[in-house]
Design a protein around this motif. Structure first.
Motif, mmCIF file in Angstrom:
data_model
loop_
_atom_site.group_PDB
_atom_site.id
_atom_site.type_symbol
_atom_site.label_atom_id
_atom_site.label_comp_id
_atom_site.label_asym_id
_atom_site.label_seq_id
_atom_site.Cartn_x
_atom_site.Cartn_y
_atom_site.Cartn_z
ATOM 1 N N GLY A 151 0.841 -1.186 0.000
ATOM 2 C CA GLY A 151 0.000 0.000 0.000
ATOM 3 C C GLY A 151 0.879 1.239 0.000
ATOM 4 N N ASP A 152 0.635 2.138 0.952
ATOM 5 C CA ASP A 152 1.451 3.346 1.064
ATOM 6 C C ASP A 152 2.708 3.128 1.896
ATOM 7 N N ASN A 153 2.855 1.950 2.489
ATOM 8 C CA ASN A 153 3.957 1.715 3.418
ATOM 9 C C ASN A 153 5.174 1.113 2.733
ATOM 10 N N LEU A 154 6.321 1.640 3.110
ATOM 11 C CA LEU A 154 7.606 1.151 2.643
ATOM 12 C C LEU A 154 8.309 0.454 3.799
ATOM 13 N N SER A 155 8.902 -0.709 3.525
ATOM 14 C CA SER A 155 9.722 -1.430 4.492
ATOM 15 C C SER A 155 11.110 -1.581 3.895
ATOM 16 N N VAL A 156 12.155 -1.224 4.669
ATOM 17 C CA VAL A 156 13.505 -1.251 4.124
ATOM 18 C C VAL A 156 14.531 -1.441 5.237
ATOM 19 N N HIS A 157 15.624 -2.118 4.888
ATOM 20 C CA HIS A 157 16.750 -2.299 5.803
ATOM 21 C C HIS A 157 17.885 -1.377 5.391
ATOM 22 N N MET A 158 18.271 -0.482 6.292
ATOM 23 C CA MET A 158 19.434 0.361 6.095
ATOM 24 C C MET A 158 20.612 -0.281 6.829
ATOM 25 N N GLY A 159 21.806 -0.243 6.202
ATOM 26 C CA GLY A 159 22.958 -0.910 6.783
ATOM 27 C C GLY A 159 24.120 0.030 7.015
ATOM 28 N N TYR A 160 24.993 -0.344 7.940
ATOM 29 C CA TYR A 160 26.185 0.434 8.264
ATOM 30 C C TYR A 160 27.338 -0.548 8.469
ATOM 31 N N ASP A 161 28.231 -0.612 7.492
ATOM 32 C CA ASP A 161 29.370 -1.518 7.562
ATOM 33 C C ASP A 161 30.510 -0.873 8.330
ATOM 34 N N MET A 162 31.143 -1.641 9.221
ATOM 35 C CA MET A 162 32.285 -1.175 9.998
ATOM 36 C C MET A 162 33.566 -1.714 9.373
ATOM 37 N N ALA A 163 34.560 -0.842 9.189
ATOM 38 C CA ALA A 163 35.819 -1.281 8.587
ATOM 39 C C ALA A 163 36.554 -2.265 9.481
ATOM 40 N N ASP A 164 36.451 -2.093 10.804
ATOM 41 C CA ASP A 164 37.097 -2.978 11.778
ATOM 42 C C ASP A 164 36.046 -3.628 12.659
ATOM 43 N N ILE A 165 36.437 -4.672 13.357
ATOM 44 C CA ILE A 165 35.574 -5.286 14.362
ATOM 45 C C ILE A 165 35.615 -4.407 15.608
ATOM 46 N N VAL A 166 34.457 -3.948 16.052
ATOM 47 C CA VAL A 166 34.377 -3.147 17.266
ATOM 48 C C VAL A 166 33.517 -3.893 18.287
ATOM 49 N N TRP A 167 33.582 -3.447 19.539
ATOM 50 C CA TRP A 167 32.805 -4.072 20.618
ATOM 51 C C TRP A 167 31.916 -3.006 21.232
#
Length: 470
Positions: A151-167
């Motif tokens: 319908g009028d609704n949008l569903s989406v996954h936004m991503g953020y890649d990290m260059a290093d492994i962080v904690w």
């Protein structure tokens, strides 16, 4: 001091997780639940999802799971126990309380259950790069396979890649990729985040916000003008056409560990001394402690291990003698570990926990304790400890050396004699306690014989699995 103690078909296949922290004494049973569709993410051959759980005692929980569809292997990731408002009140990664631990194999999921998960109509993520990588190593992405219109609704996954492994705090969960699931109305141009998930290098969820937790944290997921522009592009995307921007993005393999955002809690495995080394004692306390142990109370061993078994607990203990004469003690309670730097396993000089980001240090000490101990001797101690928040805690101890016995009656591993030491203690903010300790003369160390908390009956302590490296 020694005596200071810290305490579609729903995918439910789940009466099988650790419930020790969720009032196990009540023995609750699973009464219902189901998979949350907003949680399902497929990265390569791995499907992650969260199952909501309802129990007979009125408690609710959320358990995150992962299935490797290529290997047909299911794993338990972690579980959040929710309070009456639906917020996470505590988390357990398997048996690890409030701290990340690697995924555990789920041996109770059947091959049919695995097939059910793997056949869910969820496409594998396909990343499109939205921006150049930032100076801190973050690349903004969108999963083009997640863009859906209803319908009028949008569903989406936004991503953020990290260059290093962080904690990431508060659980020290490893992170190489963030995914935020947004619902956006293309007509009203209003939207919100409905789930946020952190992933490790293997594509498993290590931390998350969902349901009431993410509603409470909506201010952390502001839809910026740049995001609004992207959402409108997704809304205007013709049916059947893939969104394109800066090009297809493939995350780097074998990322290195970050030197900036490492773990914030100590690695106490194998009684690692590095964490407490960061917190030096004052020169006055150091001098006073050294004068107490030299020369009559220096440890006569390299390492001692045993398991304390009582009606109160079963605790695995490792004692390591340091070159400076102190004894470093590791107590494994299963859901967390405690490390203490001690004088002969009696006087606590430093203290930390596996779920703490700081340490407590002995700050003031007044005592007439003297070695070598002899039958009939009495001694007392008054001290103050200061923690990472600068809170000062006062304690007192009164002891008497009352008797003598053969050390091998405590364990065949011990030789020679022991002295029985009976102590009573008060610790600010805790109930009073009493302990019976054995001073093993062959090793120059105290071990427990019995303990009593408040007005409760005295509890004998048995030492099992005793080993000594001399």
């Amino acid at each position: 001091m020694y005596f200071v103690r810290p305490a579609v078909r729903p995918l439910i296949f789940l009466s099988l997780f650790p419930l020790a922290f969720s009032q196990a004494a009540e023995k609750p049973t699973l009464t219902g639940g189901g998979t949350n569709p907003l949680s399902i993410v497929r990265i390569h051959d791995r499907v992650n999802y969260m199952v909501s759980l309802n129990f007979s005692n009125g408690k609710t929980a959320q358990q995150w799971r992962s299935v490797d569809c290529k290997q047909g292997k299911a794993q338990l990731l972690y579980m959040d126990l929710l309070n009456d408002q639906g917020y996470t009140s505590t988390r357990s990664y398997g048996n690890s309380y409030l701290r990340y631990a690697p995924a555990q194999d789920d041996k109770q999921m059947t091959p049919e259950d695995v097939r059910t998960v793997c056949q869910l109509p969820i496409k594998e993520v396909r990343w499109e790069k939205l921006s150049a990588t930032s100076e801190v190593g973050i690349t903004n992405l969108v999963d083009v396979n997640s863009i859906q219109h209803t319908g009028d609704n949008l569903s989406v996954h936004m991503g953020y890649d990290m260059a290093d492994i962080v904690w990431e705090p508060p659980y020290d969960a490893p992170l190489v990729l963030k995914i935020e699931h947004y619902i956006y109305n293309c007509k009203t141009h209003q939207g919100k985040a409905v789930a946020a998930m952190n992933f490790d290098s293997e594509g498993r969820v290590t931390d998350s916000l969902i349901t009431a937790d993410i509603v409470r944290r909506q201010s952390s997921f502001e839809i910026t003008s740049q995001m609004m522009k992207r959402f409108r592009e997704f809304c205007d995307l013709p049916s059947g056409k893939k969104f394109t921007a800066e090009g297809h993005f493939v995350p780097a393999a074998n990322k290195r560990a970050s030197t900036v955002m490492g773990p914030s809690m100590p690695d106490l495995s194998n009684n690692n001394p590095q964490w407490l080394k960061k917190y030096p004692l004052t020169a006055a306390i150091e001098h006073q402690a050294q004068s107490l142990i030299k020369p009559w109370a220096l440890p006569r061993f390299k390492q001692v291990r045993y398991t304390e078994v009582s009606a109160l607990a079963k605790v695995a203990v490792q004692l390591d003698a340091q070159p400076d004469g102190y004894v470093r003690k590791l107590e494994d309670y299963g859901i967390w570990t405690v490390q203490r730097l001690t004088l002969a396993n009696l006087l606590q000089l430093k203290y930390t926990m596996s779920i703490s980001s700081g340490a407590s240090l002995l700050n003031k000490l007044q005592t007439d304790l003297r070695f070598p101990l002899v039958t009939g001797q009495r001694y007392q101690a008054q001290w103050e400890s200061i923690d990472a928040d600068k809170k000062v805690t006062a304690s007192t101890l009164r002891c008497e050396v009352t008797n003598e016995g053969d050390a091998n009656t405590l364990s065949p591993v011990f030789g020679g004699k022991y002295l029985l030491v009976e102590c009573s203690a008060t610790n600010e903010g805790q109930v009073s306690s009493s302990d019976k300790l054995a001073w093993i003369q062959e090793l120059n160390i105290f071990v427990p014989i019995a303990m009593q908390v408040g007005d409760k009956p005295e509890t004998p302590v048995k030492l099992e699995n005793v080993s000594v490296i001399r």
